[in-house]
Motif scaffolding. Structure first.
Motif, PDB file in Angstrom:
ATOM      1  N   THR A  53       0.846  -1.200   0.000  1.00  0.00           N
ATOM      2  CA  THR A  53       0.000   0.000   0.000  1.00  0.00           C
ATOM      3  C   THR A  53       0.875   1.241   0.000  1.00  0.00           C
ATOM      4  N   LYS A  54       0.252   2.365  -0.298  1.00  0.00           N
ATOM      5  CA  LYS A  54       0.888   3.681  -0.243  1.00  0.00           C
ATOM      6  C   LYS A  54       0.018   4.574   0.626  1.00  0.00           C
ATOM      7  N   PHE A  55       0.642   5.521   1.323  1.00  0.00           N
ATOM      8  CA  PHE A  55      -0.145   6.479   2.087  1.00  0.00           C
ATOM      9  C   PHE A  55       0.646   7.760   2.302  1.00  0.00           C
ATOM     10  N   GLN A  56      -0.084   8.818   2.648  1.00  0.00           N
ATOM     11  CA  GLN A  56       0.492  10.114   2.991  1.00  0.00           C
ATOM     12  C   GLN A  56       0.186  10.356   4.467  1.00  0.00           C
ATOM     13  N   PRO A  57       1.203  10.463   5.344  1.00  0.00           N
ATOM     14  CA  PRO A  57       0.935  10.579   6.771  1.00  0.00           C
ATOM     15  C   PRO A  57       0.441  11.944   7.258  1.00  0.00           C
ATOM     16  N   LEU A  58       0.696  13.017   6.522  1.00  0.00           N
ATOM     17  CA  LEU A  58       0.308  14.359   6.973  1.00  0.00           C
ATOM     18  C   LEU A  58      -0.314  15.143   5.820  1.00  0.00           C
ATOM     19  N   THR A  59      -1.474  14.746   5.359  1.00  0.00           N
ATOM     20  CA  THR A  59      -2.038  15.304   4.134  1.00  0.00           C
ATOM     21  C   THR A  59      -2.324  16.803   4.201  1.00  0.00           C
ATOM     22  N   GLY A  60      -2.508  17.364   5.373  1.00  0.00           N
ATOM     23  CA  GLY A  60      -2.797  18.792   5.493  1.00  0.00           C
ATOM     24  C   GLY A  60      -1.568  19.664   5.521  1.00  0.00           C
ATOM     25  N   THR A  61      -0.387  19.075   5.647  1.00  0.00           N
ATOM     26  CA  THR A  61       0.832  19.862   5.799  1.00  0.00           C
ATOM     27  C   THR A  61       1.974  19.395   4.922  1.00  0.00           C
TER      28      THR A  61
END
Length: 185
Positions: free
Chosen positions: A116-124
């Motif tokens: 899987t892939k993910f973005q840990p801090l999408t707002g910053t």
């Protein structure tokens, strides 16, 4: 309306300007002048980091996961993690997953595939994390990198939920990968 359907432009934020504050090999920091759909404007700090790759190595029976125990000085905490690190420019992510596992644990994964892939801090931040899963590994006989791991161990998957609940596994990538394997097999 199902997720992903309909117009998204009415809720799109407008970036009027983004000023670079600092640019290093592992982090770009900028300040963006942002306008919300309702007209409110503000400045937002933005972090851009290279992709990170983690390797979730399962034993042949798929009952244990290879993890490293290490100190994270920023939080002054000891934690169990998956081996991983930054993706080098022009490096194949699967090759990075294998390289990091060997460097940090001394074990060479037999097979590696994207989990899987993910973005840990999408707002910053823009800091894409890629988690690879490997089934089976061979002990290379080389020691784990002393700068990366205090200890390397095969941890029973059956203990992962309790370790997360007890604060022994605090990293987002480790939690995402491990919970993915527990939920979906």
């Amino acid at each position: 309306m199902a997720a992903g359907e309909g117009s998204v432009e009415s809720t799109r934020w407008t970036i009027h300007e983004e000023r670079l504050v600092d640019d290093t090999r592992k982090l770009n920091v900028s300040i963006a002048h942002v306008e919300l759909p309702d007209g409110v404007q503000f400045e937002q700090w933005v972090l851009r980091m290279p992709k990170a790759v983690m390797t979730l190595v399962l034993d042949d029976a798929r009952e244990n996961v290879l993890m490293i125990y290490r100190h994270r000085w920023i939080m002054d905490r000891w934690t169990w993690e998956l081996p991983g690190g930054y993706l080098d420019p022009d490096e194949d992510p699967a090759a990075c997953a294998e390289r990091e596992a060997i460097e940090e644990t001394g074990w060479k994964p037999r097979s590696v595939r994207l989990l899987t892939k993910f973005q840990p801090l999408t707002g910053t931040a823009d800091f894409e994390n890629l988690i690879y899963v490997a089934e089976g590994a061979e002990d290379t006989g080389q020691q784990a990198d002393i700068n990366e791991a205090e200890r390397v161990a095969w941890i029973p998957l059956s203990s992962i939920k309790d370790m997360i609940a007890n604060g022994e596994i605090i990293g987002a990538a480790a939690q995402v990968g491990l919970l993915h394997v527990l939920a979906f097999g």
